[in-house]
Design a protein around this motif. Structure first.
Motif, PDB file in Angstrom:
ATOM      1  N   VAL A 160      86.297 -44.914 -20.465  1.00 56.84           N
ATOM      2  CA  VAL A 160      87.542 -45.599 -20.712  1.00 56.84           C
ATOM      3  C   VAL A 160      87.759 -46.121 -21.989  1.00 56.84           C
ATOM      4  CG1 VAL A 160      89.081 -47.618 -19.952  1.00 56.84           C
ATOM      5  CG2 VAL A 160      87.603 -46.261 -18.186  1.00 56.84           C
ATOM      6  N   LYS A 161      86.683 -46.811 -22.804  1.00 55.14           N
ATOM      7  CA  LYS A 161      86.963 -47.025 -24.123  1.00 55.14           C
ATOM      8  C   LYS A 161      87.120 -45.932 -25.195  1.00 55.14           C
ATOM      9  CE  LYS A 161      84.009 -51.024 -23.550  1.00 55.14           C
ATOM     10  NZ  LYS A 161      82.749 -51.757 -23.772  1.00 55.14           N
ATOM     11  N   ALA A 162      86.238 -44.756 -24.706  1.00 54.39           N
ATOM     12  CA  ALA A 162      86.650 -43.737 -25.586  1.00 54.39           C
ATOM     13  C   ALA A 162      87.833 -43.067 -25.605  1.00 54.39           C
ATOM     14  CB  ALA A 162      85.507 -42.654 -25.170  1.00 54.39           C
ATOM     15  N   ALA A 163      88.482 -42.998 -24.572  1.00 52.39           N
ATOM     16  CA  ALA A 163      89.728 -42.718 -24.154  1.00 52.39           C
ATOM     17  C   ALA A 163      90.762 -43.132 -24.952  1.00 52.39           C
ATOM     18  CB  ALA A 163      89.922 -42.572 -22.490  1.00 52.39           C
ATOM     19  N   HIS A 164      90.618 -44.483 -25.188  1.00 53.74           N
ATOM     20  CA  HIS A 164      91.458 -45.264 -25.937  1.00 53.74           C
ATOM     21  C   HIS A 164      91.322 -45.045 -27.667  1.00 53.74           C
ATOM     22  CE1 HIS A 164      93.453 -47.881 -22.978  1.00 53.74           C
ATOM     23  NE2 HIS A 164      92.506 -47.740 -22.135  1.00 53.74           N
ATOM     24  N   LYS A 165      90.042 -45.039 -27.760  1.00 52.40           N
ATOM     25  CA  LYS A 165      89.762 -44.519 -29.190  1.00 52.40           C
ATOM     26  C   LYS A 165      90.515 -43.188 -29.599  1.00 52.40           C
ATOM     27  CE  LYS A 165      85.480 -47.220 -30.380  1.00 52.40           C
ATOM     28  NZ  LYS A 165      84.442 -46.677 -30.971  1.00 52.40           N
ATOM     29  N   LEU A 166      90.383 -42.025 -28.700  1.00 51.74           N
ATOM     30  CA  LEU A 166      91.004 -40.871 -28.714  1.00 51.74           C
ATOM     31  C   LEU A 166      92.394 -40.791 -28.947  1.00 51.74           C
ATOM     32  CD1 LEU A 166      88.815 -38.294 -26.777  1.00 51.74           C
ATOM     33  CD2 LEU A 166      88.593 -39.253 -29.162  1.00 51.74           C
ATOM     34  N   GLN A 167      92.971 -41.607 -28.131  1.00 51.49           N
ATOM     35  CA  GLN A 167      94.508 -42.153 -28.256  1.00 51.49           C
ATOM     36  C   GLN A 167      94.795 -42.747 -29.416  1.00 51.49           C
ATOM     37  OE1 GLN A 167      96.783 -44.776 -25.358  1.00 51.49           O
ATOM     38  NE2 GLN A 167      97.226 -42.638 -24.380  1.00 51.49           N
ATOM     39  N   ASP A 168      93.996 -43.565 -29.907  1.00 50.46           N
ATOM     40  CA  ASP A 168      94.288 -44.042 -31.184  1.00 50.46           C
ATOM     41  C   ASP A 168      94.263 -43.017 -32.470  1.00 50.46           C
ATOM     42  OD1 ASP A 168      94.436 -46.509 -30.124  1.00 50.46           O
ATOM     43  OD2 ASP A 168      92.400 -47.338 -30.657  1.00 50.46           O
ATOM     44  N   LEU A 169      93.720 -42.020 -32.066  1.00 51.32           N
ATOM     45  CA  LEU A 169      94.012 -40.755 -33.234  1.00 51.32           C
ATOM     46  C   LEU A 169      95.144 -40.204 -33.384  1.00 51.32           C
ATOM     47  CD1 LEU A 169      90.184 -39.256 -32.613  1.00 51.32           C
ATOM     48  CD2 LEU A 169      90.920 -40.710 -34.671  1.00 51.32           C
ATOM     49  N   GLY A 170      95.718 -40.574 -32.246  1.00 50.78           N
ATOM     50  CA  GLY A 170      97.294 -39.894 -32.277  1.00 50.78           C
ATOM     51  C   GLY A 170      97.766 -38.943 -30.864  1.00 50.78           C
ATOM     52  N   ALA A 171      96.624 -38.771 -30.360  1.00 48.81           N
ATOM     53  CA  ALA A 171      97.030 -37.720 -28.995  1.00 48.81           C
ATOM     54  C   ALA A 171      97.490 -38.877 -27.967  1.00 48.81           C
ATOM     55  CB  ALA A 171      95.762 -37.464 -28.437  1.00 48.81           C
ATOM     56  N   LYS A 172      98.557 -38.370 -27.419  1.00 50.71           N
ATOM     57  CA  LYS A 172      99.633 -38.970 -26.661  1.00 50.71           C
ATOM     58  C   LYS A 172      98.962 -39.429 -25.359  1.00 50.71           C
ATOM     59  CE  LYS A 172     104.036 -37.566 -28.389  1.00 50.71           C
ATOM     60  NZ  LYS A 172     103.422 -36.798 -29.444  1.00 50.71           N
ATOM     61  N   ASN A 173      98.288 -38.112 -24.688  1.00 47.43           N
ATOM     62  CA  ASN A 173      97.431 -38.341 -23.375  1.00 47.43           C
ATOM     63  C   ASN A 173      96.171 -37.674 -23.457  1.00 47.43           C
ATOM     64  OD1 ASN A 173     100.090 -38.863 -21.479  1.00 47.43           O
ATOM     65  ND2 ASN A 173     100.765 -37.312 -22.971  1.00 47.43           N
TER      66      ASN A 173
END
Length: 270
Positions: A160-173
């Motif tokens: 879950v934390k990793a998914a938020h980090k990847l969203q912070d890179l700019g990916a919407k979903n």
């Protein structure tokens, strides 16, 4: 009437054995009743034993592919596959920003399902900073999620934390995939983080088989196909997860070693 039939596009390399890359994407588009269009970026010579040669196409030729498609077709969604170096990644970014190819699904082909690096560090950084911010949906495998999020994944909370980090890179979903290689596994669990901030788990039975070539390609291609037909992001992701799991669980006897998944089985059951 012109261009009323749903169309999706793959931006990827050609895999000569048909199990992965552009061929897996086109198999998936066909199975999901979408017309498949392609921008070929490279050619790979290989079979079920492995890859034995590869050749990248020149960027001026790739530019012409993009232009010709934009001049004639109405692409409802697109997806990326293997992009070998920074020059090619930047070429794709340039053309995507120049034309309207709908939402982009980024399959960040950075590491193999066994954790081996496929991109040089410079190309990895280019993908991380220039391509991923364009992603409507990002679909990394377990090791790619660790690499992009810069953290180990040892629990559901980590995913879950990793998914938020990847969203912070700019990916919407983001689909942050769990570990899929434990011989004692009974199920696979992936975490989905939507642009809205809502998240949910996708759970399917684990199939013990070596007929898994092209699973990541087919997942991202199925998402693109569903988006091209007008599905919501959540609907597209749920359909794609089910599609791929059925395709893995109904193997076909092709090749001697690591074989393809069965797109036809999924076509019949969804």
């Amino acid at each position: 009437m012109v261009n009323t039939f749903p169309q999706a596009m793959t931006i990827a390399g050609s895999d000569s054995d048909g199990s992965a890359g552009m061929q897996a994407d086109l198999h998936t588009f066909f199975a999901r009743d979408v017309y498949g269009i392609s921008v070929m970026t490279a050619c790979v010579a290989g079979n079920s034993y492995g890859i034995h040669a590869a050749h990248s196409l020149p960027t001026d030729f790739i530019d012409q592919e993009f232009k010709d498609i934009a001049d004639d077709f109405k692409v409802g969604a697109c997806k990326t596959g293997m992009l070998a170096d920074s020059e090619l990644i930047r070429n794709v970014v340039k053309n995507y920003n120049q034309y309207d190819f709908g939402p982009m699904v980024v399959d960040p082909v950075i590491m193999t399902k066994h954790g081996n690096m496929l991109l040089e560090e410079a190309a990895f950084e280019t993908m991380r900073t220039e391509l991923i911010p364009l992603a409507t949906v990002l679909t990394p495998n377990f090791y790619e999620t660790q690499k992009l999020a810069e953290m180990p994944l040892k629990s559901d909370d980590d995913l879950v934390k990793a998914a938020h980090k990847l969203q912070d890179l700019g990916a919407k979903n983001v689909i942050a995939k769990g570990y899929h290689q434990d011989e004692n596994q009974r199920e696979v669990r992936d975490y989905v983080l939507l642009e809205s901030g809502d998240g949910f788990w996708l759970t399917e039975p684990y199939h013990h088989t070596d007929r898994v070539n092209g699973t990541g390609d087919s997942l991202s291609a199925c998402i693109a196909a569903e988006l091209a037909k007008g599905a919501s992001v959540e609907e597209a992701i749920r359909t794609a997860k089910r599609f791929v799991n059925i395709a893995i669980g109904t193997p076909i006897d092709v090749g001697h070693k690591f074989g393809p998944i069965n797109h036809w089985a999924a076509q019949e059951q969804i």
